[in-house]
Motif scaffolding. Structure first.
Motif, PDB file in Angstrom:
ATOM      1  N   UNK A 252     -11.590 -12.171  -2.758  1.00 47.36           N
ATOM      2  CA  UNK A 252     -11.469 -11.884  -4.186  1.00 47.36           C
ATOM      3  C   UNK A 252     -10.215 -11.054  -4.438  1.00 47.36           C
ATOM      4  N   UNK A 253      -9.455 -11.444  -5.470  1.00 55.17           N
ATOM      5  CA  UNK A 253      -8.295 -10.646  -5.851  1.00 55.17           C
ATOM      6  C   UNK A 253      -8.730  -9.287  -6.390  1.00 55.17           C
ATOM      7  N   UNK A 254      -9.855  -9.243  -7.089  1.00 53.94           N
ATOM      8  CA  UNK A 254     -10.352  -7.966  -7.603  1.00 53.94           C
ATOM      9  C   UNK A 254     -10.692  -7.025  -6.453  1.00 53.94           C
ATOM     10  N   UNK A 255     -11.314  -7.560  -5.414  1.00 55.64           N
ATOM     11  CA  UNK A 255     -11.622  -6.722  -4.255  1.00 55.64           C
ATOM     12  C   UNK A 255     -10.347  -6.286  -3.549  1.00 55.64           C
ATOM     13  N   UNK A 256      -9.378  -7.193  -3.417  1.00 57.86           N
ATOM     14  CA  UNK A 256      -8.114  -6.847  -2.773  1.00 57.86           C
ATOM     15  C   UNK A 256      -7.404  -5.737  -3.527  1.00 57.86           C
ATOM     16  N   UNK A 257      -7.428  -5.813  -4.858  1.00 57.72           N
ATOM     17  CA  UNK A 257      -6.737  -4.807  -5.674  1.00 57.72           C
ATOM     18  C   UNK A 257      -7.343  -3.424  -5.497  1.00 57.72           C
ATOM     19  N   UNK A 258      -8.610  -3.360  -5.094  1.00 55.56           N
ATOM     20  CA  UNK A 258      -9.271  -2.076  -4.894  1.00 55.56           C
ATOM     21  C   UNK A 258      -8.990  -1.443  -3.546  1.00 55.56           C
ATOM     22  N   UNK A 259      -8.262  -2.140  -2.683  1.00 60.18           N
ATOM     23  CA  UNK A 259      -7.952  -1.617  -1.359  1.00 60.18           C
ATOM     24  C   UNK A 259      -6.543  -1.030  -1.341  1.00 60.18           C
ATOM     25  N   UNK A 260      -6.324  -0.137  -0.384  1.00 59.61           N
ATOM     26  CA  UNK A 260      -4.988   0.438  -0.241  1.00 59.61           C
ATOM     27  C   UNK A 260      -4.033  -0.595   0.342  1.00 59.61           C
ATOM     28  N   UNK A 261      -2.771  -0.530  -0.095  1.00 56.09           N
ATOM     29  CA  UNK A 261      -1.739  -1.385   0.485  1.00 56.09           C
ATOM     30  C   UNK A 261      -1.493  -0.974   1.930  1.00 56.09           C
TER      31      UNK A 261
END
Length: 497
Positions: A252-261
Motif C-alpha cells: 500500500x502506498x498509504x502504508x509506505x508513506x507512513x514509514x521512514x525513508x
C-alpha cells in the motif's frame, strides 16, 4: 445526534474516517462543500459543471449505506467523500468539454475508468473543474470556460491545466480533486495553490487509452501527503485491457508513506532551467534551499553530480512534436471554435507526416533513456523548483499572441520548464508547498523526482518534509471580497472530533 461543525480543510482520509464513525453524514459533508462553491466559485471559477442534485442524491445513498453497514470496515476507503473531476474525463450523464467551445457537449454515456475507480472507492463526484482547452496551457482562460483565478491572489492564475482542481482544493471547495498531468498539470497548480501534487510513473495509472504517447498521467491534488498516498492506492489497479498497465502493487502506498525513508539517500539538485535562457525566480530557488537543509538535517547526502540533460533544441523539439497532438481524439461539434493557439498546434502537427512523427517518438524514447540512465547511478532523489516563476498574473500568456498564436506556449515555459522534462522521462515527481514568498505571500512549490516506480520513496521523503516544513495550517485569504465569514461561518474553523 449532534455533529461537530465541518472544517472544509479537513483532509479526505480524516473526513472518511469521521463518516465511518458516524460523526458526520455524507449529506452534511456534501452540503458543506456545495455551500462553499456557492460563496466562492463566482469569484474563482473553479467549477465548469455543477450537478448539485446528482451530488445530493449520491450523498444520500452514501448516508444510507453507512446506516446499513454492519461494520465500518464494510465501507470503501473514501465512502461519502466529495471529489471533483477535471473536465477531461467522462462522468456518466455529464458533458465533457476538454475546455473547448468547439466540444461536443452530449452527456457521456459511461464514466471513464479512472472515474469508476474513484466511485468504487466511495468518492461522490462533486461536479467538474475547469481546464485550459485540451490542457495545452498552464492557464485556464478560455472562451468556453472563462478565467479561473488563484485563491491566494485572484489577480493571478491558479496554474494548470488542472486549474479548477487546484483552486477548488486551495479554497476549501473540495477536500481533494482529480487532476491530470501531461507537462506539469498536477505539479504546476500544486505549486501555485500551496498543495501536494504527485505525477505517477508513466503507465502506473491506466486510462482507457494512452494519451500523448504516455506523457500524461492521472492523479489528485491534495493538502496532505497522506491523502495523496491513499488516493494513489485507489487509482493504481491493473487493467488487463490497457496497452500499458503493470500489476497492482502488492504493498500500500498509504502504508509506505507512513514509514521512514531509507537512511543516507543521495540527493541531486537542479536549479538551472533545463531550457536555456529562462531565469529562475529567487523565491523558487529559496524553496529548494529550504528543502535541502531539511534533508541534510535528516541525514541525507547532497551529491555534487549533475543530471545529464539534453540540449535545449533537442528537448523542446522532442516535447513539442508530441505536445502538438494533444487535442487528437477529442470529439468536436464545431472545430472552427478551437482557440488560435490550438489551431496553430493542429496545423503544426498536420505538417508532419506519419513517418516523421514516428521517428520523433523514437527519438523521444532515446532521449528519455539517456536521462533516466544518467539519473539512476547518481541519485536516489532529485530536487528542483516546481516552477521557474511565481504564479503569473491573469492574462500573462497572451503577450504577442496577436502576431503569433504559439507565443502562448513560449510565454508559459517558465511554469513548465522543470516539470515537463519528467513527463518525457516518465519518472514520478511530486510538488510540495514548502515555501511562501515573503514579498507576495504566494505559495512556492519544490519538486522531488524519483526513479521509475519509486512513488513509495517519494511519499516517504515528502512526509519527512511535511513534518520538517509544515504547511497544513496555511490558508488563502478567506472571503476573496465576499462576506464569507457571515454566510458560511458554521463551516469554518472547527475540525472533526
Amino acid at each position: 445526534m449532534t455533529h461537530s461543525p465541518i472544517d472544509p480543510f479537513t483532509p479526505a482520509v480524516e473526513l472518511a474516517a469521521a463518516i465511518r464513525r458516524k460523526e458526520v453524514s455524507p449529506v452534511e459533508v456534501a452540503d458543506c462543500y456545495l455551500r462553499r462553491m456557492d460563496g466562492l466559485d463566482p469569484r474563482l471559477n473553479a467549477f465548469c459543471h455543477r450537478a448539485d442534485a446528482d451530488v445530493r442524491k449520491a450523498a444520500a445513498a452514501a448516508a444510507d449505506a453507512v446506516t446499513r453497514a454492519s461494520s465500518p470496515d464494510d465501507l470503501p476507503p473514501f465512502h461519502g467523500v466529495p471529489l471533483p473531476v477535471k473536465d477531461f474525463l467522462d462522468v456518466a450523464g455529464w458533458p465533457t468539454t476538454y475546455g473547448s467551445a468547439g466540444a461536443d457537449r452530449t452527456p457521456a454515456a459511461a464514466s471513464d475508468q479512472v472515474v469508476r475507480r474513484f466511485v468504487d472507492a466511495g468518492f461522490v463526484p462533486l461536479g467538474k473543474t475547469t481546464t485550459s482547452e485540451f490542457g495545452s496551457l498552464p492557464f485556464s482562460e478560455s472562451e468556453a470556460l472563462g478565467i479561473s483565478r488563484n485563491p491566494w491572489d485572484p489577480g493571478r492564475t491558479p496554474g494548470g491545466s488542472s486549474s479548477g482542481a487546484g483552486a477548488a482544493v486551495a479554497a476549501g471547495m473540495a477536500p481533494l480533486a482529480h487532476a491530470e498531468d501531461g507537462g506539469g498539470s498536477i505539479r504546476i497548480p500544486a505549486s501555485c495553490n500551496g498543495l501536494v501534487g504527485l505525477k505517477p510513473t508513466r503507465g502506473l495509472v491506466a486510462r482507457a487509452a494512452v494519451v500523448v504517447e504516455g506523457l500524461a498521467a492521472s492523479g489528485v491534488l491534495t493538502r496532505t501527503v497522506a491523502d495523496t498516498a491513499a488516493a494513489l492506492d485507489v487509482l493504481v489497479r491493473h487493467d488487463p485491457a490497457a496497452w500499458w498497465s503493470p500489476p497492482t502493487p502488492r504493498g500500500s502506498f498509504a502504508e509506505a508513506a507512513g514509514k521512514d525513508a531509507p537512511a543516507g539517500l543521495r540527493v541531486g539538485v537542479l536549479t538551472d532551467s533545463p531550457v536555456a535562457g529562462i531565469p529562475v525566480d529567487p523565491a523558487c530557488t529559496a524553496a529548494v534551499e529550504l528543502t535541502l537543509r531539511a534533508l541534510e538535517a535528516a541525514g541525507h547526502r547532497i551529491v555534487d553530480a549533475r543530471l545529464p540533460l539534453p540540449a535545449t533544441d533537442e528537448l523542446v523539439g522532442s516535447f513539442t512534436t508530441l505536445w502538438n497532438v494533444g487535442g487528437a481524439g477529442v470529439p468536436l461539434a464545431d472545430p472552427d471554435r478551437i482557440e488560435p493557439h490550438n489551431r496553430a498546434l493542429r496545423e503544426a502537427a498536420r505538417s508532419i507526416d506519419s513517418w516523421a512523427y514516428a521517428e520523433a517518438v523514437t527519438r523521444t524514447q532515446h532521449l528519455s533513456r539517456r536521462v533516466v540512465e544518467g539519473f539512476l547511478p547518481r541519485f536516489d532523489l532529485l530536487v528542483t523548483p516546481t516552477m521557474a516563476c511565481l504564479p503569473p498574473t491573469v492574462g500573462a500568456w497572451r503577450a504577442g499572441t496577436g502576431d503569433d498564436p504559439l507565443a502562448a506556449l513560449r510565454n508559459s515555459y517558465p511554469m513548465g520548464v522543470f516539470t515537463s522534462l519528467f513527463n518525457v522521462t516518465g519518472q514520478p515527481a511530486i510538488s510540495l508547498p514548502v515555501h511562501h514568498d515573503p514579498a507576495t505571500g504566494l505559495p512556492v512549490g519544490v519538486q522531488l523526482v524519483g526513479a521509475p516506480w519509486r512513488e513509495d520513496l517519494l511519499l516517504q521523503v515528502a512526509r519527512l518534509l511535511e513534518r520538517a516544513l509544515p504547511w497544513s495550517g496555511r490558508r488563502p485569504p478567506v472571503g476573496l471580497g465576499l462576506d464569507l465569514d457571515l454566510d458560511l461561518g458554521h463551516d469554518l474553523g472547527l475540525g472533526l472530533g
